[in-house]
Write a protein that holds these residues in place. Structure first.
Motif, PDB file in Angstrom:
ATOM      1  N   ASN A 187      86.349  57.870  20.026  1.00 52.06           N
ATOM      2  CA  ASN A 187      87.137  56.880  19.285  1.00 52.06           C
ATOM      3  C   ASN A 187      86.394  56.423  18.027  1.00 52.06           C
ATOM      4  OD1 ASN A 187      85.117  55.191  20.213  1.00 52.06           O
ATOM      5  ND2 ASN A 187      86.463  53.858  21.402  1.00 52.06           N
ATOM      6  N   GLY A 188      85.256  57.070  17.758  1.00 52.56           N
ATOM      7  CA  GLY A 188      84.498  56.747  16.551  1.00 52.56           C
ATOM      8  C   GLY A 188      83.509  55.614  16.720  1.00 52.56           C
ATOM      9  N   ASN A 189      83.522  54.978  17.905  1.00 54.83           N
ATOM     10  CA  ASN A 189      82.625  53.842  18.155  1.00 54.83           C
ATOM     11  C   ASN A 189      81.716  54.062  19.360  1.00 54.83           C
ATOM     12  OD1 ASN A 189      83.611  52.105  16.039  1.00 54.83           O
ATOM     13  ND2 ASN A 189      85.482  51.885  17.246  1.00 54.83           N
ATOM     14  N   GLY A 190      81.461  55.328  19.662  1.00 58.22           N
ATOM     15  CA  GLY A 190      80.564  55.636  20.774  1.00 58.22           C
ATOM     16  C   GLY A 190      81.260  55.782  22.118  1.00 58.22           C
ATOM     17  N   HIS A 191      82.534  55.400  22.176  1.00 51.73           N
ATOM     18  CA  HIS A 191      83.316  55.555  23.402  1.00 51.73           C
ATOM     19  C   HIS A 191      84.375  56.643  23.184  1.00 51.73           C
ATOM     20  CE1 HIS A 191      81.321  51.746  24.105  1.00 51.73           C
ATOM     21  NE2 HIS A 191      81.735  51.745  25.362  1.00 51.73           N
ATOM     22  N   HIS A 192      85.296  56.772  24.147  1.00 50.13           N
ATOM     23  CA  HIS A 192      86.308  57.820  24.058  1.00 50.13           C
ATOM     24  C   HIS A 192      87.698  57.284  24.378  1.00 50.13           C
ATOM     25  CE1 HIS A 192      82.587  60.134  24.518  1.00 50.13           C
ATOM     26  NE2 HIS A 192      83.222  61.108  23.896  1.00 50.13           N
ATOM     27  N   ASN A 193      88.703  57.939  23.804  1.00 48.50           N
ATOM     28  CA  ASN A 193      90.098  57.697  24.166  1.00 48.50           C
ATOM     29  C   ASN A 193      90.559  58.825  25.072  1.00 48.50           C
ATOM     30  OD1 ASN A 193      90.480  55.326  22.652  1.00 48.50           O
ATOM     31  ND2 ASN A 193      90.838  56.493  20.781  1.00 48.50           N
ATOM     32  N   PHE A 194      91.166  58.460  26.176  1.00 44.20           N
ATOM     33  CA  PHE A 194      91.608  59.441  27.174  1.00 44.20           C
ATOM     34  C   PHE A 194      93.121  59.607  27.090  1.00 44.20           C
ATOM     35  CE2 PHE A 194      87.553  57.909  28.466  1.00 44.20           C
ATOM     36  CZ  PHE A 194      86.935  58.986  29.092  1.00 44.20           C
ATOM     37  N   ALA A 195      93.601  60.802  27.427  1.00 42.45           N
ATOM     38  CA  ALA A 195      95.035  61.089  27.293  1.00 42.45           C
ATOM     39  C   ALA A 195      95.541  61.906  28.473  1.00 42.45           C
ATOM     40  CB  ALA A 195      95.292  61.840  25.985  1.00 42.45           C
ATOM     41  N   HIS A 196      96.839  61.673  28.792  1.00 41.17           N
ATOM     42  CA  HIS A 196      97.485  62.412  29.885  1.00 41.17           C
ATOM     43  C   HIS A 196      98.066  63.726  29.386  1.00 41.17           C
ATOM     44  CE1 HIS A 196      97.831  58.033  30.679  1.00 41.17           C
ATOM     45  NE2 HIS A 196      97.489  58.375  31.904  1.00 41.17           N
ATOM     46  N   SER A 197      98.518  63.732  28.128  1.00 34.77           N
ATOM     47  CA  SER A 197      99.225  64.897  27.597  1.00 34.77           C
ATOM     48  C   SER A 197      98.586  65.363  26.293  1.00 34.77           C
ATOM     49  CB  SER A 197     100.691  64.560  27.328  1.00 34.77           C
ATOM     50  OG  SER A 197     100.772  63.618  26.256  1.00 34.77           O
ATOM     51  N   LEU A 198      98.888  66.606  25.908  1.00 34.56           N
ATOM     52  CA  LEU A 198      98.370  67.147  24.659  1.00 34.56           C
ATOM     53  C   LEU A 198      98.905  66.359  23.463  1.00 34.56           C
ATOM     54  CD1 LEU A 198      96.678  69.263  23.229  1.00 34.56           C
ATOM     55  CD2 LEU A 198      98.651  70.810  23.291  1.00 34.56           C
ATOM     56  N   GLU A 199     100.170  65.945  23.564  1.00 32.43           N
ATOM     57  CA  GLU A 199     100.777  65.167  22.473  1.00 32.43           C
ATOM     58  C   GLU A 199     100.004  63.856  22.250  1.00 32.43           C
ATOM     59  OE1 GLU A 199     105.208  63.477  21.178  1.00 32.43           O
ATOM     60  OE2 GLU A 199     104.749  63.863  23.279  1.00 32.43           O
ATOM     61  N   GLU A 200      99.731  63.162  23.342  1.00 32.28           N
ATOM     62  CA  GLU A 200      98.979  61.902  23.262  1.00 32.28           C
ATOM     63  C   GLU A 200      97.566  62.170  22.735  1.00 32.28           C
ATOM     64  OE1 GLU A 200      97.541  58.250  26.230  1.00 32.28           O
ATOM     65  OE2 GLU A 200      98.535  60.025  27.063  1.00 32.28           O
ATOM     66  N   HIS A 201      96.953  63.247  23.215  1.00 24.25           N
ATOM     67  CA  HIS A 201      95.598  63.619  22.776  1.00 24.25           C
ATOM     68  C   HIS A 201      95.573  63.901  21.274  1.00 24.25           C
ATOM     69  CE1 HIS A 201      91.626  65.393  22.748  1.00 24.25           C
ATOM     70  NE2 HIS A 201      92.101  66.564  22.348  1.00 24.25           N
ATOM     71  N   ASN A 202      96.577  64.627  20.781  1.00 22.58           N
ATOM     72  CA  ASN A 202      96.623  64.949  19.345  1.00 22.58           C
ATOM     73  C   ASN A 202      96.711  63.684  18.495  1.00 22.58           C
ATOM     74  OD1 ASN A 202      96.356  67.685  19.720  1.00 22.58           O
ATOM     75  ND2 ASN A 202      98.565  68.086  19.739  1.00 22.58           N
ATOM     76  N   ARG A 203      97.418  62.674  19.001  1.00 26.43           N
ATOM     77  CA  ARG A 203      97.487  61.391  18.284  1.00 26.43           C
ATOM     78  C   ARG A 203      96.101  60.734  18.246  1.00 26.43           C
ATOM     79  NH1 ARG A 203     102.490  60.683  21.131  1.00 26.43           N
ATOM     80  NH2 ARG A 203     101.512  59.214  22.576  1.00 26.43           N
ATOM     81  N   ASN A 204      95.384  60.810  19.372  1.00 23.93           N
ATOM     82  CA  ASN A 204      94.034  60.242  19.427  1.00 23.93           C
ATOM     83  C   ASN A 204      93.080  60.983  18.496  1.00 23.93           C
ATOM     84  OD1 ASN A 204      94.766  58.312  21.340  1.00 23.93           O
ATOM     85  ND2 ASN A 204      94.145  59.580  23.084  1.00 23.93           N
ATOM     86  N   VAL A 205      93.236  62.313  18.424  1.00 21.64           N
ATOM     87  CA  VAL A 205      92.399  63.112  17.524  1.00 21.64           C
ATOM     88  C   VAL A 205      92.666  62.720  16.075  1.00 21.64           C
ATOM     89  CG1 VAL A 205      91.979  65.452  16.639  1.00 21.64           C
ATOM     90  CG2 VAL A 205      92.164  65.070  19.112  1.00 21.64           C
ATOM     91  N   ALA A 206      93.948  62.537  15.737  1.00 21.53           N
ATOM     92  CA  ALA A 206      94.321  62.150  14.368  1.00 21.53           C
ATOM     93  C   ALA A 206      93.708  60.798  14.011  1.00 21.53           C
ATOM     94  CB  ALA A 206      95.841  62.103  14.236  1.00 21.53           C
ATOM     95  N   LYS A 207      93.699  59.867  14.975  1.00 20.61           N
ATOM     96  CA  LYS A 207      93.092  58.550  14.747  1.00 20.61           C
ATOM     97  C   LYS A 207      91.599  58.694  14.473  1.00 20.61           C
ATOM     98  CE  LYS A 207      96.046  56.003  17.945  1.00 20.61           C
ATOM     99  NZ  LYS A 207      96.009  55.382  19.282  1.00 20.61           N
ATOM    100  N   PHE A 208      90.936  59.530  15.297  1.00 22.83           N
ATOM    101  CA  PHE A 208      89.501  59.716  15.127  1.00 22.83           C
ATOM    102  C   PHE A 208      89.184  60.326  13.761  1.00 22.83           C
ATOM    103  CE2 PHE A 208      85.949  62.797  15.460  1.00 22.83           C
ATOM    104  CZ  PHE A 208      84.905  61.883  15.481  1.00 22.83           C
ATOM    105  N   ARG A 209      89.979  61.322  13.360  1.00 22.33           N
ATOM    106  CA  ARG A 209      89.728  61.978  12.068  1.00 22.33           C
ATOM    107  C   ARG A 209      89.900  61.007  10.906  1.00 22.33           C
ATOM    108  NH1 ARG A 209      92.577  67.774  13.519  1.00 22.33           N
ATOM    109  NH2 ARG A 209      90.734  68.708  14.497  1.00 22.33           N
ATOM    110  N   LYS A 210      90.860  60.102  11.068  1.00 22.55           N
ATOM    111  CA  LYS A 210      91.089  59.100  10.022  1.00 22.55           C
ATOM    112  C   LYS A 210      89.872  58.172   9.895  1.00 22.55           C
ATOM    113  CE  LYS A 210      95.344  57.732   9.726  1.00 22.55           C
ATOM    114  NZ  LYS A 210      96.621  57.020  10.003  1.00 22.55           N
ATOM    115  N   ILE A 211      89.340  57.777  11.054  1.00 25.09           N
ATOM    116  CA  ILE A 211      88.148  56.912  11.059  1.00 25.09           C
ATOM    117  C   ILE A 211      86.961  57.670  10.463  1.00 25.09           C
ATOM    118  CG2 ILE A 211      86.460  55.770  12.564  1.00 25.09           C
ATOM    119  CD1 ILE A 211      88.836  55.275  14.530  1.00 25.09           C
TER     120      ILE A 211
END
Length: 215
Positions: A187-211
């Motif tokens: 999540n860019g702050n030393g921790h992680h965002n967890f996801a149930h689906s690939l769609e949800e994961h891709n949103r988390n990846v996009a957030k991380f890349r933005k940060i």
């Protein structure tokens, strides 16, 4: 074992290559625990040690293995040692946050149960370290290599541990959280965002890349 070897050299205790040679050959130190082990990787317990120049590389490795045995007894690691230590080593490299480790373990066990490739970057890196071709960063083409440690191409655990797990990682491998997560990303702050689906994961990846881009 590569990091330990470098730390030993940096401390003036001897050449890193000498320690690596011992770590790759003195498997009799753990043959009762893990008969299938190809090196001492995974069993050199991370801790603070006080060594002198009079001690041999074998003595230093033996002290680390002895510490591993003590901790393994404490956490109740008695069966499936190789598989458990391998899983724990991936957990160790994926997160430095102890309270996240059971959740990370759950992701990997969930993926294993569905025969989904683990896609663990640290395992790919380890394969490259063994082959002496890691450049300090992973690239897209690295995910295509046919290394047995390439967990993008080969489902299941890698052939053996990829690091030396500490106590909380061993405990997480033995007692994973119960979850229906299959993905996680920083999540860019030393921790992680967890996801149930690939769609949800891709949103988390996009957030991380933005940060990461903002930095």
């Amino acid at each position: 074992m590569f990091d330990i070897a470098q730390a030993i050299e940096d401390a003036g205790l001897g050449p890193s290559q000498q320690f690596l040679q011992v770590a790759k050959s003195d498997i009799s130190l753990i043959s009762d625990l893990s008969p299938e082990a190809k090196s001492l990787e995974g069993f050199l317990f991370p801790n603070t040690y006080e060594f002198t120049r009079t001690e041999s590389m074998h003595d230093m490795a033996a002290a680390m293995v002895k510490q591993f045995r003590q901790v393994a007894t404490q956490v109740g690691l008695t069966t499936d040692v190789q598989k458990t230590v391998t899983m724990a080593s991936i957990i160790e490299k994926e997160t430095s946050v102890p309270e996240e480790r059971p959740l990370v373990a759950s992701v990997y066990y969930n993926r294993l149960s569905k025969n989904i490739a683990l896609q663990a970057d640290p395992s790919v890196i380890y394969g490259e370290l063994l082959e002496g071709r890691y450049t300090g960063a992973l690239h897209h083409q690295d995910m295509q290599t046919n290394s047995s440690y390439n967990t993008y191409r080969h489902p299941g655990l890698p052939p053996g541990p990829i690091a030396n797990p500490g106590k909380t990682s061993l405990e997480a491998a033995l007692h994973p959280a119960t979850s229906d997560y299959y993905y996680f990303v920083s999540n860019g702050n030393g921790h992680h965002n967890f996801a149930h689906s690939l769609e949800e994961h891709n949103r988390n990846v996009a957030k991380f890349r933005k940060i990461a881009f903002k930095r």
